[in-house]
Design a protein around this motif. Sequence first.
Motif, PDB file in Angstrom:
ATOM      1  N   SER A  55       1.080  -1.112   0.136  1.00 12.17           N
ATOM      2  CA  SER A  55       0.133   0.033  -0.110  1.00 12.17           C
ATOM      3  C   SER A  55       0.810   1.148  -0.063  1.00 12.17           C
ATOM      4  N   ASP A  56       0.323   2.342  -0.658  1.00 10.53           N
ATOM      5  CA  ASP A  56       1.083   3.604  -0.722  1.00 10.53           C
ATOM      6  C   ASP A  56       0.600   4.368   0.416  1.00 10.53           C
ATOM      7  N   GLU A  57      -0.335   4.020   1.096  1.00  9.75           N
ATOM      8  CA  GLU A  57      -0.845   4.808   2.245  1.00  9.75           C
ATOM      9  C   GLU A  57       0.119   5.113   3.497  1.00  9.75           C
ATOM     10  N   ALA A  58       0.212   6.169   4.075  1.00 11.92           N
ATOM     11  CA  ALA A  58       0.988   6.359   5.247  1.00 11.92           C
ATOM     12  C   ALA A  58       0.238   5.612   6.211  1.00 11.92           C
ATOM     13  N   ALA A  59       0.959   5.217   7.511  1.00 13.53           N
ATOM     14  CA  ALA A  59       0.139   4.618   8.512  1.00 13.53           C
ATOM     15  C   ALA A  59       1.016   4.952   9.870  1.00 13.53           C
ATOM     16  N   VAL A  60       0.299   4.846  10.898  1.00 19.01           N
ATOM     17  CA  VAL A  60       0.903   5.089  12.240  1.00 19.01           C
ATOM     18  C   VAL A  60       0.143   3.832  13.043  1.00 19.01           C
ATOM     19  N   VAL A  81       5.142   2.397  15.549  1.00 19.27           N
ATOM     20  CA  VAL A  81       5.552   2.120  14.192  1.00 19.27           C
ATOM     21  C   VAL A  81       4.864   3.060  13.140  1.00 19.27           C
ATOM     22  N   THR A  82       5.793   3.661  12.384  1.00  9.34           N
ATOM     23  CA  THR A  82       5.342   4.417  11.342  1.00  9.34           C
ATOM     24  C   THR A  82       5.758   4.109   9.936  1.00  9.34           C
ATOM     25  N   LYS A  83       4.823   4.683   9.034  1.00  9.00           N
ATOM     26  CA  LYS A  83       5.110   4.424   7.531  1.00  9.00           C
ATOM     27  C   LYS A  83       4.754   5.647   6.728  1.00  9.00           C
ATOM     28  N   GLU A  84       5.682   6.386   5.953  1.00  5.23           N
ATOM     29  CA  GLU A  84       5.288   7.467   5.184  1.00  5.23           C
ATOM     30  C   GLU A  84       4.594   6.857   4.047  1.00  5.23           C
ATOM     31  N   LYS A  85       3.809   8.164   3.373  1.00  7.88           N
ATOM     32  CA  LYS A  85       3.256   7.570   2.120  1.00  7.88           C
ATOM     33  C   LYS A  85       4.316   7.214   1.163  1.00  7.88           C
ATOM     34  N   GLY A  86       3.933   6.152   0.485  1.00  5.86           N
ATOM     35  CA  GLY A  86       4.758   5.846  -0.711  1.00  5.86           C
ATOM     36  C   GLY A  86       6.070   4.822  -0.117  1.00  5.86           C
ATOM     37  N   ALA A  87       6.247   4.776   1.297  1.00 11.17           N
ATOM     38  CA  ALA A  87       7.422   3.885   1.734  1.00 11.17           C
ATOM     39  C   ALA A  87       7.225   2.711   1.428  1.00 11.17           C
ATOM     40  N   ARG A  88       8.311   1.815   1.351  1.00  6.40           N
ATOM     41  CA  ARG A  88       8.265   0.315   1.328  1.00  6.40           C
ATOM     42  C   ARG A  88       8.752  -0.406   2.509  1.00  6.40           C
ATOM     43  N   THR A  89       9.031   0.371   3.486  1.00 11.31           N
ATOM     44  CA  THR A  89       9.329  -0.309   4.738  1.00 11.31           C
ATOM     45  C   THR A  89       8.702   0.413   5.905  1.00 11.31           C
ATOM     46  N   TYR A  90       8.436  -0.245   6.823  1.00 12.23           N
ATOM     47  CA  TYR A  90       7.989   0.392   8.280  1.00 12.23           C
ATOM     48  C   TYR A  90       9.031   0.927   9.010  1.00 12.23           C
ATOM     49  N   THR A  91       8.963   1.746   9.877  1.00  8.83           N
ATOM     50  CA  THR A  91       9.817   2.155  10.982  1.00  8.83           C
ATOM     51  C   THR A  91       9.508   2.074  12.336  1.00  8.83           C
ATOM     52  N   LEU A 120      -2.667  -4.476  19.012  1.00  5.63           N
ATOM     53  CA  LEU A 120      -2.967  -3.421  18.149  1.00  5.63           C
ATOM     54  C   LEU A 120      -3.880  -2.490  19.120  1.00  5.63           C
ATOM     55  N   VAL A 121      -3.032  -1.309  19.782  1.00  6.60           N
ATOM     56  CA  VAL A 121      -3.410  -0.402  20.806  1.00  6.60           C
ATOM     57  C   VAL A 121      -4.466   0.716  19.728  1.00  6.60           C
ATOM     58  N   THR A 122      -3.665   1.023  18.586  1.00  7.74           N
ATOM     59  CA  THR A 122      -4.305   2.114  17.904  1.00  7.74           C
ATOM     60  C   THR A 122      -3.774   2.066  16.352  1.00  7.74           C
ATOM     61  N   LYS A 123      -4.399   2.521  15.434  1.00 11.71           N
ATOM     62  CA  LYS A 123      -4.053   2.352  14.047  1.00 11.71           C
ATOM     63  C   LYS A 123      -4.604   3.627  13.071  1.00 11.71           C
ATOM     64  N   ILE A 124      -3.802   4.406  12.678  1.00  9.33           N
ATOM     65  CA  ILE A 124      -4.258   5.571  11.979  1.00  9.33           C
ATOM     66  C   ILE A 124      -3.564   5.470  10.541  1.00  9.33           C
ATOM     67  N   THR A 125      -4.271   5.776   9.213  1.00  8.79           N
ATOM     68  CA  THR A 125      -3.888   5.502   8.058  1.00  8.79           C
ATOM     69  C   THR A 125      -4.208   6.796   7.252  1.00  8.79           C
ATOM     70  N   GLU A 127      -4.214  10.151   4.751  1.00  6.95           N
ATOM     71  CA  GLU A 127      -3.757  11.351   4.852  1.00  6.95           C
ATOM     72  C   GLU A 127      -3.731  11.924   6.450  1.00  6.95           C
ATOM     73  N   ASP A 128      -4.458  11.263   7.303  1.00  2.95           N
ATOM     74  CA  ASP A 128      -4.577  11.492   8.761  1.00  2.95           C
ATOM     75  C   ASP A 128      -3.203  10.991   9.303  1.00  2.95           C
ATOM     76  N   ALA A 129      -3.037   9.975   8.790  1.00  2.19           N
ATOM     77  CA  ALA A 129      -1.332   9.496   9.341  1.00  2.19           C
ATOM     78  C   ALA A 129      -0.271  10.241   8.833  1.00  2.19           C
ATOM     79  N   GLN A 130      -0.120  10.599   7.272  1.00  2.00           N
ATOM     80  CA  GLN A 130       0.723  11.408   6.978  1.00  2.00           C
ATOM     81  C   GLN A 130       0.799  12.548   7.721  1.00  2.00           C
ATOM     82  N   ALA A 131      -0.339  13.330   8.139  1.00  2.00           N
ATOM     83  CA  ALA A 131      -0.187  14.499   8.948  1.00  2.00           C
ATOM     84  C   ALA A 131       0.204  14.487  10.180  1.00  2.00           C
ATOM     85  N   LEU A 132       0.027  13.283  10.820  1.00  4.83           N
ATOM     86  CA  LEU A 132       0.634  13.089  12.545  1.00  4.83           C
ATOM     87  C   LEU A 132       2.084  12.653  12.267  1.00  4.83           C
ATOM     88  N   ILE A 133       2.468  11.798  11.184  1.00  3.89           N
ATOM     89  CA  ILE A 133       3.845  11.345  11.412  1.00  3.89           C
ATOM     90  C   ILE A 133       5.074  12.196  11.915  1.00  3.89           C
TER      91      ILE A 133
END
Length: 248
Positions: A55-60, A81-91, A120-125, A127-133
């Motif tokens: 997925s190209d979506e950002a995520a937290v 755990v975070t993932k920027e929009k378009g990223a191919r790996t998690y951080t 899983l305590v919380t999940k944001i994906t 545009e919201d996630a991209q703004a929060l990262i």
Amino acid sequence: MTTFIFLKRLFLAIFAIYLLPTFASAGWWALQDRPARWSEANWGSAGILPEASQSDEAAVYVFSAKTGGLKGAVASHAWIVTKEKGARTYTRYDKVGWGSPIRRNHRPADAFWYSNRPELVTKITGEDAQALIPKVEAAIAAYPYAEPGGYTIWPGPNSNTFVAHVLRSVPELGAVLPPHAVGRDYLPDGAFVHLDQDGKDLHLTIRGLIGLSAGVRSGFEVHFLGLVAGIDVMRPGIKIPAFGRIGV
């Protein structure tokens, strides 16, 4: 006599609310088959997250898993755990008590912790996630116990103190750590009171040993020696020391 009756009732309340669930959890934990050493534990992916490249979506994400040894009867370990929009790996970000305290990617993003499956305590994906990262990364950078030696297993600051700091600093994540996240109520710099940035949750504590939290995300909680009991209002449920949250 009145003082004696009050103290007796207080002790009975503490025993029923905090100690009895803790003893029950310890008994159940002792009966489980657990790895004897950290080197024998499963630290691989639990298969909760999809491959980052799918997925190209950002995520937290925020995860929590029971820890190892006898501590696992009452305590858990949390990470971010975070993932920027378009990223191919998690951080992945963890606070640990050895080596470089805040680790990046030292385990898979959704790995077992001492063979215990994470929740899983919380999940944001999206545009919201991209703004929060950027806010999450700023909160991580501002954590005051990031240097070697900035870790005390109890009452804190520990791994859960770190994640709770980020959740309080970025209330848009909309979550609090589970009741068994011992150390989450320790406020940085020995603070007695903290109001979350959006003003919706208030925390009072004496160095994480005794205090309370109240608000939209916390519901109403009272913590005692690292153990948390409480109720959720927005998402109806109860919080039981050592066991976790039961409800919606």
